[in-house]
Design a protein around this motif. Structure first.
Motif, short mmCIF file in Angstrom:
data_model
loop_
_atom_site.label_atom_id
_atom_site.label_comp_id
_atom_site.label_asym_id
_atom_site.label_seq_id
_atom_site.Cartn_x
_atom_site.Cartn_y
_atom_site.Cartn_z
N ALA A 195 0.83 -1.21 0.00
CA ALA A 195 0.00 0.00 0.00
C ALA A 195 0.86 1.26 0.00
CB ALA A 195 -0.93 0.00 1.21
N ALA A 196 2.02 1.20 0.66
CA ALA A 196 2.90 2.38 0.74
C ALA A 196 3.48 2.76 -0.62
CB ALA A 196 4.02 2.11 1.74
N THR A 197 3.44 1.83 -1.58
CA THR A 197 3.98 2.14 -2.91
C THR A 197 2.98 2.92 -3.77
OG1 THR A 197 3.16 0.09 -3.96
CG2 THR A 197 5.30 0.00 -2.83
N HIS B 234 -5.50 -4.77 -8.75
CA HIS B 234 -4.64 -5.72 -9.46
C HIS B 234 -3.18 -5.30 -9.38
CE1 HIS B 234 -3.40 -8.69 -12.40
NE2 HIS B 234 -2.73 -7.74 -13.04
N ARG B 235 -2.93 -4.02 -9.53
CA ARG B 235 -1.55 -3.53 -9.50
C ARG B 235 -0.92 -3.75 -8.13
NH1 ARG B 235 -0.02 2.19 -12.19
NH2 ARG B 235 -0.81 0.96 -13.95
N LEU B 236 -1.70 -3.56 -7.07
CA LEU B 236 -1.15 -3.68 -5.72
C LEU B 236 -1.16 -5.10 -5.19
CD1 LEU B 236 -2.76 -0.56 -3.99
CD2 LEU B 236 -0.35 -0.83 -4.59
N PHE B 237 -2.27 -5.81 -5.38
CA PHE B 237 -2.50 -7.06 -4.65
C PHE B 237 -2.84 -8.24 -5.56
CE2 PHE B 237 -4.29 -3.53 -1.91
CZ PHE B 237 -3.17 -3.43 -1.08
N HIS B 238 -2.28 -8.29 -6.76
CA HIS B 238 -2.64 -9.35 -7.70
C HIS B 238 -2.24 -10.74 -7.19
CE1 HIS B 238 1.50 -8.17 -8.79
NE2 HIS B 238 1.67 -9.45 -9.08
N ALA B 239 -1.29 -10.82 -6.28
CA ALA B 239 -0.85 -12.11 -5.77
C ALA B 239 -1.64 -12.55 -4.54
CB ALA B 239 0.64 -12.06 -5.43
N GLU B 240 -2.59 -11.72 -4.08
CA GLU B 240 -3.34 -12.02 -2.86
C GLU B 240 -4.70 -12.64 -3.18
OE1 GLU B 240 -1.85 -11.66 -0.03
OE2 GLU B 240 -0.13 -10.54 -0.79
N LEU C 21 -6.54 5.95 -11.51
CA LEU C 21 -6.80 4.57 -11.89
C LEU C 21 -8.13 4.08 -11.31
CD1 LEU C 21 -3.28 2.93 -11.38
CD2 LEU C 21 -4.28 3.85 -13.48
N ASP C 22 -8.83 3.22 -12.05
CA ASP C 22 -10.07 2.66 -11.54
C ASP C 22 -9.73 1.60 -10.48
OD1 ASP C 22 -10.36 -0.26 -12.87
OD2 ASP C 22 -9.38 1.12 -14.27
N PRO C 23 -10.68 1.28 -9.59
CA PRO C 23 -10.40 0.37 -8.48
C PRO C 23 -9.91 -1.01 -8.93
CG PRO C 23 -12.41 1.57 -8.05
CD PRO C 23 -12.01 1.91 -9.45
N THR C 24 -10.47 -1.54 -10.01
CA THR C 24 -10.02 -2.87 -10.47
C THR C 24 -8.55 -2.85 -10.84
OG1 THR C 24 -12.24 -3.41 -11.29
CG2 THR C 24 -10.38 -4.65 -12.22
N THR C 25 -8.13 -1.81 -11.56
CA THR C 25 -6.72 -1.69 -11.93
C THR C 25 -5.85 -1.47 -10.71
OG1 THR C 25 -7.36 -0.75 -14.07
CG2 THR C 25 -5.09 -0.39 -13.35
#
Length: 290
Positions: free
Chosen positions: A189-191, A207-213, A200-204
């Motif tokens: 989140a700090a990034t 995905h950009r922050l937490f795609h591995a979660e 950016l829209d919420p989906t993007t």
């Protein structure tokens, strides 16, 4: 551009961490239409609006959450109110022409006040802490750490078009051995940069922050601007001045004009209205003849 003015809630299935993203568009611009805020004040008010919208996700009843800053600095007062119906109104008062600066310079020595009013005659709950940190996000994180003992990470951003925010919060039932997961999410989140949060829209974003979660999303909740001022509430405020002062003010100025600071609506009370109020006439009954 994707539709804005929505709160998006999500949950990290394996980590007992909840999250929210809010992006305010028309709601925020309606706030800005009410008065010309200096850029420094506008930024903090926008961040506070996004923050209050995020915190309002905890409201499970027809109540109201108020986020307030009171300070002796250039930014003297800030108030954002959000209802359980996902409506918002906001205002700020300031002195001079505040320059872009850290929150500690704009509101040095101030207080952060969060009030949750459940309505229906129940007692409100209020938390008050000294305003600390260089940003509103860090001040709110400190509030949750001290008042609620809930590890929280908040990112906020605002400009003349949008106000937006991201919140991550470890839930009370989180197991003690999930520290690595929480630390990982907080680091990700700090990034997040302010421009990404605004554009950016919420989906993007997710995905950009937490795609591995392992993430579960809930249906978005719409936000809008709405002021709950009324002729009856304004009349009650006038009566709170006291009958003698109200009568003297009416005799001196004739018609009384009261403008709502949140929405700018003007309520006018002429001598007959004032006489009715002093005689105990209900404001809504007096209003019938207008």
């Amino acid at each position: 551009m994707p539709e804005r003015d929505f709160l998006h809630r999500f949950l990290f299935e394996q980590l007992a961490v909840r999250g929210e993203i809010v992006q305010l568009d028309a709601t925020w611009r309606t706030v800005l239409e009410r008065r010309a805020y200096p850029p420094a004040v506008r930024r903090v008010l926008g961040e506070a609006s996004a923050a209050a919208a995020l915190l309002a996700a905890t409201i499970k009843f027809a109540g109201r959450l108020t986020l307030q800053i009171q300070a002796p600095g250039p930014l003297r007062l800030l108030v954002v109110q959000v209802t359980g119906e996902r409506t918002l109104r906001a205002l700020a008062r300031w002195e001079g022409q505040p320059e872009m600066a850290a929150l500690s310079d704009l509101c040095g020595g101030g207080r952060l006040i969060l009030t949750l009013d459940p309505g229906q005659g129940r007692e409100p709950h209020q938390g008050v802490v000294s305003l600390t940190g260089e940003t509103l996000a860090s001040a709110l994180e400190d509030y949750f750490a001290r008042s609620e003992q809930l590890p929280t990470r908040i990112r906020l951003a605002a400009d003349e078009r949008f106000a937006a925010g991201l919140l991550l919060q470890r839930m009370p039932e989180a197991p003690s051995n999930d520290g690595d997961g929480w630390n990982r999410l907080a680091t990700l989140a700090a990034t997040l940069r302010p421009a990404e949060l605004l554009e950016l829209d919420p989906t993007t974003l997710l995905h950009r922050l937490f795609h591995a979660e392992d993430l579960r999303r809930f249906a978005p909740e719409a936000f809008s601007f709405r002021c709950n001022c009324s002729r009856e509430r304004t009349a009650s405020m006038l009566l709170a001045l006291g009958t003698d002062e109200l009568r003297e003010t009416s005799d001196e100025h004739g018609d009384l004009h009261v403008d709502c600071e949140f929405c700018g609506h003007r309520y006018t009370f002429d001598s007959i209205d004032i006489a009715g109020l002093l005689a105990g006439c209900p404001p809504d009954a007096c209003a019938l003849r207008h």
